[in-house]
Design a protein around this motif. Structure first.
Motif, PDB file in Angstrom:
ATOM      1  N   ARG A 115       0.810  -1.218   0.000  1.00 22.73           N
ATOM      2  CA  ARG A 115       0.000   0.000   0.000  1.00 22.73           C
ATOM      3  C   ARG A 115       0.847   1.272   0.000  1.00 22.73           C
ATOM      4  NH1 ARG A 115      -5.135   1.731   1.915  1.00 22.73           N
ATOM      5  NH2 ARG A 115      -5.339   3.862   1.156  1.00 22.73           N
ATOM      6  N   HIS A 116       2.006   1.231   0.622  1.00 22.44           N
ATOM      7  CA  HIS A 116       2.782   2.457   0.792  1.00 22.44           C
ATOM      8  C   HIS A 116       4.030   2.521  -0.092  1.00 22.44           C
ATOM      9  CE1 HIS A 116       0.068   3.397   4.023  1.00 22.44           C
ATOM     10  NE2 HIS A 116       0.342   2.259   4.620  1.00 22.44           N
ATOM     11  N   THR A 117       4.104   1.648  -1.094  1.00 21.77           N
ATOM     12  CA  THR A 117       5.241   1.679  -2.022  1.00 21.77           C
ATOM     13  C   THR A 117       4.788   2.253  -3.356  1.00 21.77           C
ATOM     14  OG1 THR A 117       6.188  -0.299  -0.975  1.00 21.77           O
ATOM     15  CG2 THR A 117       7.048   0.329  -3.135  1.00 21.77           C
ATOM     16  N   PRO A 118       5.374   3.371  -3.784  1.00 24.60           N
ATOM     17  CA  PRO A 118       4.934   4.021  -5.028  1.00 24.60           C
ATOM     18  C   PRO A 118       5.125   3.138  -6.257  1.00 24.60           C
ATOM     19  CG  PRO A 118       6.306   5.508  -3.733  1.00 24.60           C
ATOM     20  CD  PRO A 118       6.415   4.154  -3.098  1.00 24.60           C
ATOM     21  N   LEU A 119       4.280   3.370  -7.246  1.00 20.43           N
ATOM     22  CA  LEU A 119       4.377   2.646  -8.509  1.00 20.43           C
ATOM     23  C   LEU A 119       5.756   2.775  -9.138  1.00 20.43           C
ATOM     24  CD1 LEU A 119       0.905   3.627  -9.936  1.00 20.43           C
ATOM     25  CD2 LEU A 119       1.728   1.275  -9.793  1.00 20.43           C
ATOM     26  N   HIS A 155       0.901 -10.159 -17.519  1.00 15.64           N
ATOM     27  CA  HIS A 155       1.639  -8.909 -17.302  1.00 15.64           C
ATOM     28  C   HIS A 155       0.821  -8.056 -16.331  1.00 15.64           C
ATOM     29  CE1 HIS A 155      -1.133  -6.694 -20.073  1.00 15.64           C
ATOM     30  NE2 HIS A 155      -1.216  -7.895 -20.635  1.00 15.64           N
ATOM     31  N   HIS A 156       1.488  -7.305 -15.454  1.00 14.36           N
ATOM     32  CA  HIS A 156       0.744  -6.688 -14.344  1.00 14.36           C
ATOM     33  C   HIS A 156       1.421  -5.404 -13.876  1.00 14.36           C
ATOM     34  CE1 HIS A 156      -1.458  -6.394 -10.527  1.00 14.36           C
ATOM     35  NE2 HIS A 156      -2.229  -7.397 -10.932  1.00 14.36           N
ATOM     36  N   MET A 157       0.618  -4.423 -13.564  1.00 16.89           N
ATOM     37  CA  MET A 157       1.134  -3.193 -12.975  1.00 16.89           C
ATOM     38  C   MET A 157       1.926  -3.497 -11.700  1.00 16.89           C
ATOM     39  SD  MET A 157       0.501  -0.550 -14.760  1.00 16.89           S
ATOM     40  CE  MET A 157       1.091   0.606 -13.516  1.00 16.89           C
ATOM     41  N   ALA A 158       3.037  -2.784 -11.524  1.00 13.99           N
ATOM     42  CA  ALA A 158       3.881  -2.839 -10.329  1.00 13.99           C
ATOM     43  C   ALA A 158       4.709  -4.106 -10.222  1.00 13.99           C
ATOM     44  CB  ALA A 158       3.047  -2.640  -9.054  1.00 13.99           C
ATOM     45  N   ALA A 159       4.709  -4.914 -11.273  1.00 12.63           N
ATOM     46  CA  ALA A 159       5.488  -6.159 -11.295  1.00 12.63           C
ATOM     47  C   ALA A 159       6.648  -6.030 -12.284  1.00 12.63           C
ATOM     48  CB  ALA A 159       4.595  -7.334 -11.661  1.00 12.63           C
ATOM     49  N   ALA A 160       7.439  -7.081 -12.381  1.00 12.72           N
ATOM     50  CA  ALA A 160       8.636  -7.046 -13.227  1.00 12.72           C
ATOM     51  C   ALA A 160       8.299  -6.896 -14.711  1.00 12.72           C
ATOM     52  CB  ALA A 160       9.463  -8.307 -13.004  1.00 12.72           C
ATOM     53  N   LEU A 219      -2.699  10.225 -11.478  1.00 11.94           N
ATOM     54  CA  LEU A 219      -1.868   9.632 -10.434  1.00 11.94           C
ATOM     55  C   LEU A 219      -0.467  10.240 -10.405  1.00 11.94           C
ATOM     56  CD1 LEU A 219      -2.763   5.864 -11.008  1.00 11.94           C
ATOM     57  CD2 LEU A 219      -3.452   7.252  -9.038  1.00 11.94           C
ATOM     58  N   ASP A 220       0.073  10.376  -9.220  1.00 12.33           N
ATOM     59  CA  ASP A 220       1.482  10.730  -9.049  1.00 12.33           C
ATOM     60  C   ASP A 220       2.221   9.434  -8.756  1.00 12.33           C
ATOM     61  OD1 ASP A 220       4.009  11.523  -8.297  1.00 12.33           O
ATOM     62  OD2 ASP A 220       3.331  13.161  -7.011  1.00 12.33           O
ATOM     63  N   SER A 225       0.744   4.370  -4.789  1.00  5.94           N
ATOM     64  CA  SER A 225       0.939   2.943  -5.038  1.00  5.94           C
ATOM     65  C   SER A 225      -0.137   2.390  -5.968  1.00  5.94           C
ATOM     66  CB  SER A 225       0.897   2.187  -3.714  1.00  5.94           C
ATOM     67  OG  SER A 225      -0.422   2.233  -3.161  1.00  5.94           O
ATOM     68  N   PHE A 226       0.075   1.141  -6.371  1.00 10.59           N
ATOM     69  CA  PHE A 226      -0.936   0.452  -7.170  1.00 10.59           C
ATOM     70  C   PHE A 226      -2.250   0.361  -6.393  1.00 10.59           C
ATOM     71  CE2 PHE A 226      -3.018  -3.643  -8.276  1.00 10.59           C
ATOM     72  CZ  PHE A 226      -3.393  -3.335  -9.570  1.00 10.59           C
ATOM     73  N   LEU A 227      -2.168   0.045  -5.108  1.00 11.45           N
ATOM     74  CA  LEU A 227      -3.392  -0.067  -4.310  1.00 11.45           C
ATOM     75  C   LEU A 227      -4.069   1.279  -4.118  1.00 11.45           C
ATOM     76  CD1 LEU A 227      -2.362  -2.750  -1.658  1.00 11.45           C
ATOM     77  CD2 LEU A 227      -3.598  -3.067  -3.812  1.00 11.45           C
ATOM     78  N   ASP A 228      -3.288   2.353  -4.046  1.00 12.30           N
ATOM     79  CA  ASP A 228      -3.882   3.692  -4.017  1.00 12.30           C
ATOM     80  C   ASP A 228      -4.706   3.913  -5.285  1.00 12.30           C
ATOM     81  OD1 ASP A 228      -2.731   4.475  -1.579  1.00 12.30           O
ATOM     82  OD2 ASP A 228      -0.950   5.307  -2.549  1.00 12.30           O
ATOM     83  N   ALA A 229      -4.157   3.496  -6.411  1.00 14.03           N
ATOM     84  CA  ALA A 229      -4.852   3.658  -7.692  1.00 14.03           C
ATOM     85  C   ALA A 229      -6.153   2.868  -7.717  1.00 14.03           C
ATOM     86  CB  ALA A 229      -3.945   3.220  -8.841  1.00 14.03           C
ATOM     87  N   VAL A 230      -6.107   1.641  -7.189  1.00 18.76           N
ATOM     88  CA  VAL A 230      -7.313   0.813  -7.137  1.00 18.76           C
ATOM     89  C   VAL A 230      -8.388   1.487  -6.288  1.00 18.76           C
ATOM     90  CG1 VAL A 230      -8.256  -1.374  -6.321  1.00 18.76           C
ATOM     91  CG2 VAL A 230      -6.101  -1.351  -7.585  1.00 18.76           C
ATOM     92  N   ILE A 231      -7.998   1.980  -5.134  1.00 19.00           N
ATOM     93  CA  ILE A 231      -8.949   2.635  -4.237  1.00 19.00           C
ATOM     94  C   ILE A 231      -9.556   3.877  -4.891  1.00 19.00           C
ATOM     95  CG2 ILE A 231      -9.123   3.941  -2.068  1.00 19.00           C
ATOM     96  CD1 ILE A 231      -7.070   1.912  -0.923  1.00 19.00           C
ATOM     97  N   LYS A 232      -8.759   4.584  -5.674  1.00 11.00           N
ATOM     98  CA  LYS A 232      -9.251   5.783  -6.356  1.00 11.00           C
ATOM     99  C   LYS A 232     -10.192   5.454  -7.513  1.00 11.00           C
ATOM    100  CE  LYS A 232      -5.786   9.327  -5.393  1.00 11.00           C
ATOM    101  NZ  LYS A 232      -4.884  10.335  -6.016  1.00 11.00           N
ATOM    102  N   GLY A 233     -10.217   4.182  -7.935  1.00 14.66           N
ATOM    103  CA  GLY A 233     -11.118   3.785  -9.016  1.00 14.66           C
ATOM    104  C   GLY A 233     -10.468   3.706 -10.379  1.00 14.66           C
ATOM    105  N   ALA A 234      -9.195   3.325 -10.423  1.00 14.99           N
ATOM    106  CA  ALA A 234      -8.486   3.243 -11.699  1.00 14.99           C
ATOM    107  C   ALA A 234      -9.126   2.235 -12.648  1.00 14.99           C
ATOM    108  CB  ALA A 234      -7.018   2.874 -11.462  1.00 14.99           C
ATOM    109  N   PHE A 235      -9.673   1.137 -12.113  1.00 11.37           N
ATOM    110  CA  PHE A 235     -10.210   0.061 -12.942  1.00 11.37           C
ATOM    111  C   PHE A 235     -11.730   0.006 -12.885  1.00 11.37           C
ATOM    112  CE2 PHE A 235      -6.001  -1.976 -11.768  1.00 11.37           C
ATOM    113  CZ  PHE A 235      -5.430  -1.786 -13.020  1.00 11.37           C
ATOM    114  N   THR A 236     -12.314  -0.460 -13.969  1.00 13.65           N
ATOM    115  CA  THR A 236     -13.743  -0.722 -14.006  1.00 13.65           C
ATOM    116  C   THR A 236     -14.023  -1.746 -15.112  1.00 13.65           C
ATOM    117  OG1 THR A 236     -15.944   0.290 -14.044  1.00 13.65           O
ATOM    118  CG2 THR A 236     -14.309   1.191 -15.587  1.00 13.65           C
TER     119      THR A 236
END
Length: 299
Positions: A115-119, A155-160, A219-220, A225-236
């Motif tokens: 949760r607290h690690t930036p993208l 393939h996934h956000m915030a992964a290798a 997003l900054d 973080s990725f989870l911050d983005a999810v909470i903000k509603g990045a996906f639908t």
């Protein structure tokens, strides 16, 4: 005519990384809602029993089949034999369930669940590191397929393997089938149509995830973080976001893709009720797949 099947991931009801984004519904109710929405497949999640003796009757009750499911892989750092042991139960379960594939997500070094690690602090591999990783996961995928259940690499956000360039490099150095996720690629700044053009021969599974472009664009990534983005509603779901799924479906059809289109959209289930979102996503997917020349069939 090309055949397509419509499924959904349970992350619309229960988020494994964010308990606060989980609806308090039973597995039975989750499957009932998916069936009501007109979907015939469900990927697995944390509330699914890993045996068909227990799960089979519930699936049959609602006319739903297992259409895949996530495996948190650690091959980037781990030994293949260790990963064989880790995946064994899910591998056997998916064979018994007649699932099309296991969705392999690389979680070693990933910050997707932090949760607290930036993208911006996602892991980055050199070409030599990617080549070694590609060889290792290809060997693992070959073993899984030989044992009766193929992998499909997510393939996934915030992964290798997040960006289009990283995916291109990974595909160059591996032989693993690809799980194409339009939402994750768009979030990463990639070109979905170029990815389809370049890698269509390896696409074995599709996640129909949409994004809210204004949220993603705002997003900054140096702080959020990725989870911050999810909470903000990045996906639908398709039909509720910014991506042109009719054009995506036509691009896939043009390359001969057949198989599952799985709605996947982690978001607040209170603000975005899962049944309502499932119906909206299914309606849009059915429309665009018909426009692309697909016949939508049952499981």
């Amino acid at each position: 005519m090309l055949k397509a099947k419509l499924g959904i991931a349970p992350i619309a009801w229960w988020n494994d990384d964010l308990e606060e984004l989980s609806d308090d519904v039973s597995l039975d109710e989750c499957l009932r809602q998916a069936s009501e929405a007109g979907l015939t497949g469900m990927e697995t999640g944390r509330r699914f029993p890993m045996n068909m003796a227990e799960l089979g009757p519930v699936l049959d009750k609602h006319g739903v089949s297992v259409c895949g499911g996530w495996f948190s892989g650690l091959l980037l750092d781990d030994d293949i034999e260790v990963e064989k042991d880790r995946i064994a139960e899910q591998h056997a379960f998916f064979k018994a369930a007649g699932a099309p594939c296991i969705a392999y997500g690389e979680t070693a070094r990933s910050v997707q669940g932090e949760r607290h690690t930036p993208l911006a602090q996602k892991p980055k591999l050199s070409e030599a590191e990617m080549a070694a990783y590609g060889r290792k996961i290809s060997d693992f995928a070959d073993w899984c397929a030989k044992e009766g259940m193929p992998l499909s690499y997510h393939h996934h956000m915030a992964a290798a393997v997040e960006t289009e360039a990283e995916l291109d490099l990974f595909m160059k150095h591996s032989s693993v089938p690809l799980l194409f996720d339009a939402g994750h690629m768009a979030f990463a700044g990639g070109d979905n149509f170029r990815v389809i053009e370049n890698h269509h021969k390896r696409i074995s599974h599709v996640h129909a995830k949409d994004i809210r472009g204004d949220v993603v664009g705002g997003l900054d990534r140096s702080k959020e973080s990725f989870l911050d983005a999810v909470i903000k509603g990045a996906f639908t779901v398709p039909g509720d976001g910014s991506l042109d799924f009719e054009a995506i479906a036509k691009a896939l059809a043009g390359k001969g893709y057949e198989g599952w289109f799985v709605i996947e959209a982690e978001q607040d289930p209170i603000a975005n009720p899962p049944l309502e979102m499932a119906k909206k996503g299914r309606t849009e997917l059915f429309r665009v797949l018909n426009a692309a020349g697909y016949e939508v069939v049952g499981a």
